[in-house]
Design a protein around this motif. Structure first.
Motif, short mmCIF file in Angstrom:
data_model
loop_
_atom_site.label_atom_id
_atom_site.label_comp_id
_atom_site.label_asym_id
_atom_site.label_seq_id
_atom_site.Cartn_x
_atom_site.Cartn_y
_atom_site.Cartn_z
N ARG A 57 -2.75 75.43 -2.75
CA ARG A 57 -3.10 74.99 -4.10
C ARG A 57 -2.11 75.49 -5.16
NH1 ARG A 57 -8.46 73.24 -4.19
NH2 ARG A 57 -8.54 73.44 -6.42
N ASP A 83 -12.05 76.28 -2.53
CA ASP A 83 -12.16 75.33 -1.42
C ASP A 83 -12.68 76.06 -0.19
OD1 ASP A 83 -11.97 72.99 -0.03
OD2 ASP A 83 -9.79 72.83 -0.11
N GLN A 103 -7.01 61.87 -1.59
CA GLN A 103 -7.41 62.61 -0.39
C GLN A 103 -8.22 63.85 -0.79
OE1 GLN A 103 -6.56 65.70 1.10
NE2 GLN A 103 -5.14 66.35 -0.51
N SER A 104 -7.78 64.54 -1.84
CA SER A 104 -8.45 65.79 -2.24
C SER A 104 -9.75 65.52 -2.97
CB SER A 104 -7.54 66.60 -3.16
OG SER A 104 -7.29 65.86 -4.35
N GLU A 157 -9.89 65.58 -6.01
CA GLU A 157 -9.85 66.47 -7.17
C GLU A 157 -8.70 66.14 -8.12
OE1 GLU A 157 -12.22 68.39 -7.81
OE2 GLU A 157 -13.19 68.76 -5.89
N THR A 158 -7.91 65.11 -7.82
CA THR A 158 -6.74 64.82 -8.66
C THR A 158 -7.20 64.44 -10.07
OG1 THR A 158 -5.42 64.21 -6.77
CG2 THR A 158 -4.72 63.31 -8.88
N THR A 166 -11.80 58.93 -0.05
CA THR A 166 -11.40 60.33 -0.10
C THR A 166 -11.64 61.03 1.23
OG1 THR A 166 -11.64 62.43 -1.28
CG2 THR A 166 -13.65 61.15 -0.99
N ARG A 185 -12.45 64.17 1.08
CA ARG A 185 -13.38 65.24 0.71
C ARG A 185 -14.57 64.66 -0.05
NH1 ARG A 185 -10.54 70.15 1.26
NH2 ARG A 185 -12.62 71.04 1.24
N SER A 202 -16.24 66.42 -2.89
CA SER A 202 -15.40 66.80 -4.04
C SER A 202 -15.95 66.25 -5.35
CB SER A 202 -14.00 66.20 -3.82
OG SER A 202 -14.14 64.79 -3.79
N LYS A 232 -1.21 71.20 -3.52
CA LYS A 232 -1.91 70.18 -2.74
C LYS A 232 -2.88 69.37 -3.58
CE LYS A 232 -2.99 68.33 1.25
NZ LYS A 232 -1.98 67.46 1.82
N SER A 233 -3.66 70.06 -4.43
CA SER A 233 -4.52 69.24 -5.29
C SER A 233 -4.11 69.46 -6.73
CB SER A 233 -6.01 69.53 -5.09
OG SER A 233 -6.23 70.80 -4.64
#
Ligand code: AGP
Length: 628
Positions: free
Chosen positions: A27, A203, A359-360, A362-363, A392, A394, A397, A623-624
């Motif tokens: 992160r 996380d 994917q996260s 959380e973007t 996603t 996640r 999330s 990553k996020s």
């Protein structure tokens, strides 16, 4: 962005915090620090750079504290220097705070606090928080409010009500050695429940080695962790009743398992990801569609157009998705960078499905674009109401909280900052969605549908064969290209996004300049870049644009570029043109992206590894990306 972790219990906190931070380093890794409470004091140790610098510092410091917080930073406000590293303390150094997010009104708060005599030691936005808490602690009435179980909790609650922005924080204080207070406001935070010990983290990988019973906090919630248990409140101070749930994540999933880097392990996990997706999405009796995305019937009604918002690699997956949806289901589809769309949305059209791909989950830009879409359609007549779908990896999330429908991608946790298996998982979600829409709208004939699904079922084996044949080839090429300064990636049609993805992978982990272009656009300008020093990677697989790409590759060759072809096995024509071949199996053109991306991932990986770079944690990235 930024990872936070906290512990309270009976074990020595330092090692647990460091182990947790190791799992969160994806992160951000500009600096790291931990703070503990021991013998009436806050002990804070911080180091610039990666976590091992902090670990080295801590080797000579023994603190047997059983409560602590830790942080790994991706710098937003203030350079990545030690004095800007978290935790941050108040003037008296009695309160320590770690934060993930951005405090938007920190300038005003800082000025006000300075005027009240608070002394600041960093340039960060976060530092206002411990000072603000100290201010509230000083001014709270005594004895404590009857509604609040603790002065400390009450001071944090008052302080966060003054913060604007998206943030998650964890706080400890020398005078409250049995309390760890955590807050979530638009940035992720989970609480872990052990036996007589409790954890918090940005996380789950940070705590999965200790417990699988977790409770993700919701926005506007504040929790008090003590050795006796966890209490959860909303910002108004009302106690909330919540139960943890069991996490389906094994500690082994976040280990390298013999691979040199997470990225390589994740590239090799892709056949399994495709198998899991096939099992989950294509396991239906065919009525009304052979695909099962667990979406309600009303989801499919009256979709006149689709718009997709995403960033980075997810944006590339969305471009493939657009191609599939338009060509198979005949629905007009637009793809937007979320960061652009949120400030310049398309005109409001009726019956529009908006898809967010992340994917996260959380973007920040993707979440904001979706939230904006929801808001601007509120109160409008039914056909203009927001219809939101998230794709996603996640589902738990922030995205999962924002949209009513989710397609979960089945990549498993991805640690390498460069997305690989989550990209392939997103492609699988788009195959399923496009085919599902096409089957229900009857825009595809049943034989073609059956052929494509049959083709998809062969993909895991084809990826395995590609990995086996390409590992050495790409390693060999990496040796030759390790010092190259510029690369061009060309593709057309459904493989144009793969050219973009190949270039992004190379850029982000090897720091080599690379551009992806639609092959036909080269002659409109970029061809001027070409000479013997600029290799061109072209994706030339059978299908509607094969001959066109071959011609475009010839044009590059005529400018002395070395040509690397992502072609199909036994393609004699390509063998004569390209200097180097990275062949994949011959499949339906529509399915080709899921194979053509594999050699490009391997090429980027081996070039970066050959250059001795930190493949899993490339410079400046995280990553996020939870900030704008
Ligand atoms: C991928 O390799 C990148 N690191 C990055 O572009 C990423 O895809 C982007 O930040 C979007 O992330 P998300 O999918 O979690 O929203």
């Amino acid at each position: 962005m930024c990872g936070i972790v906290g512990y309270i219990g009976t074990q020595v906190a330092t090692e647990i915090l460091l182990a947790g931070l190791e799992k969160l380093e994806y992160r951000g890794y500009d600096s790291a620090g931990i703070a503990t409470v021991w013998e009436g004091d806050v002990n804070c140790v911080r180091a610039k750079g990666k976590l091992h610098n902090l670990r080295t510092k801590l080797e000579h410091i023994e603190i047997p504290a059983q409560i602590g917080i830790g942080h790994t930073r991706w710098a937003t406000h203030g350079k990545p220097e030690e004095h800007n590293a978290h935790p941050h303390l108040d003037t008296a150094m009695r309160i320590a705070v770690v934060q993930n997010g951005i405090i938007e009104n920190y300038r005003e708060l800082r000025e006000e606090l300075k005027q009240k005599g608070h002394q600041f030691r960093s340039e960060t936005d976060t530092e206002v928080i411990p000072h603000l808490i100290a201010e509230f602690l000083k001014n709270l009435p005594s004895p404590p409010l009857p509604t609040s179980p603790s002065f400390f909790l009450e001071a944090v609650r008052q302080a966060v009500k003054h913060l604007e922005g998206a943030f998650a924080i964890a706080v400890i204080a020398a005078d409250y050695p049995d309390e760890l207070i955590v807050v979530r406001q638009q940035a992720p935070l989970v609480i872990g429940f052990g036996q007589g010990e409790f954890f918090c983290a940005s996380d789950t990988p940070a705590i999965v080695a200790y417990t699988r019973a977790v409770l993700p906090l919701e926005n506007g919630e504040i929790a008090r962790l003590t050795p006796l248990g966890v209490e959860i409140y909303n910002f108004a101070g009302d106690r909330l009743k919540k139960q943890p749930r069991l996490l389906n994540l094994h500690p082994m999933m976040v280990e390298k398992q013999g691979f040199k880097h997470f990225m390589l392990k994740e590239i090799y996990e892709q056949p399994g990801v495709v198998r899991a997706s096939l099992e989950a999405y294509f396991n239906n009796d065919g009525n009304p569609s052979p695909i099962n995305l667990s979406l309600p019937k009303e989801f499919y009604a009256d979709i006149d157009q689709i718009q997709i918002v995403a960033c980075g690699t997810s944006w590339h997956a969305a471009l493939v998705g657009k191609y599939l949806i338009e060509q198979l289901a005949g629905i007009s589809t637009q793809v937007h960078y979320a960061s652009e769309y949120r400030y310049a949305p398309s005109p409001l059209l009726p019956n529009t499905l908006t898809i967010g791909v992340t994917q996260s989950g959380e973007t920040a830009d993707t979440l904001a674009a979706l939230a904006m879409e929801k808001e601007r359609r509120q109160g409008k007549e039914a056909k203009y109401q927001a219809r939101l779908l998230g794709i996603t990896n996640r589902p738990e999330s922030s995205l999962g909280h924002l949209v009513p429908h989710i397609i979960s991608t089945l990549a498993g946790i991805e640690i390498g900052v460069a997305a690989t298996k989550t990209f392939v998982a997103q492609l699988m979600a788009f195959y399923a969605l496009a085919l599902d829409l096409a089957a229900r709208r009857q825009t595809i004939n049943p034989d073609k549908l059956a052929d494509i699904i049959h083709g998809l079922r062969q993909i895991p084996k084809e990826i395995e064969a590609t990995l086996e044949s390409q590992e050495k080839l790409t390693e060999h090429l990496a040796h030759e290209f390790a010092e190259t300064q510029d690369f061009i990636f060309l593709g057309r049609g459904i493989n144009f996004p793969i050219a973009l993805e190949g270039a992004l992978k190379l850029k982000e982990i090897s720091y080599i300049h690379a551009e992806g272009y639609p092959a036909g656009e080269m002659k409109h300008g970029p061809i001027a870049l070409l000479d013997a020093k600029v290799p061109v990677v072209a994706i030339a697989v059978p299908g509607s644009v094969y001959e066109k790409v071959i011609s475009n590759a010839q044009e590059a060759k005529a400018r002395d570029s070395r040509l690397i072809g992502v072609t199909t096995v036994n393609d004699g024509e390509a063998a004569e043109i390209f200097n180097d071949l990275l062949p994949v199996a011959t499949v339906d053109e529509l399915l080709s992206p899921i194979l053509t991306v594999i050699p490009l991932q391997l090429l980027a990986y081996h070039i970066a590894a050959r250059r001795g770079l930190d493949v899993d944690q490339p410079r400046n990235l995280a990553k996020s990306v939870t900030v704008e």
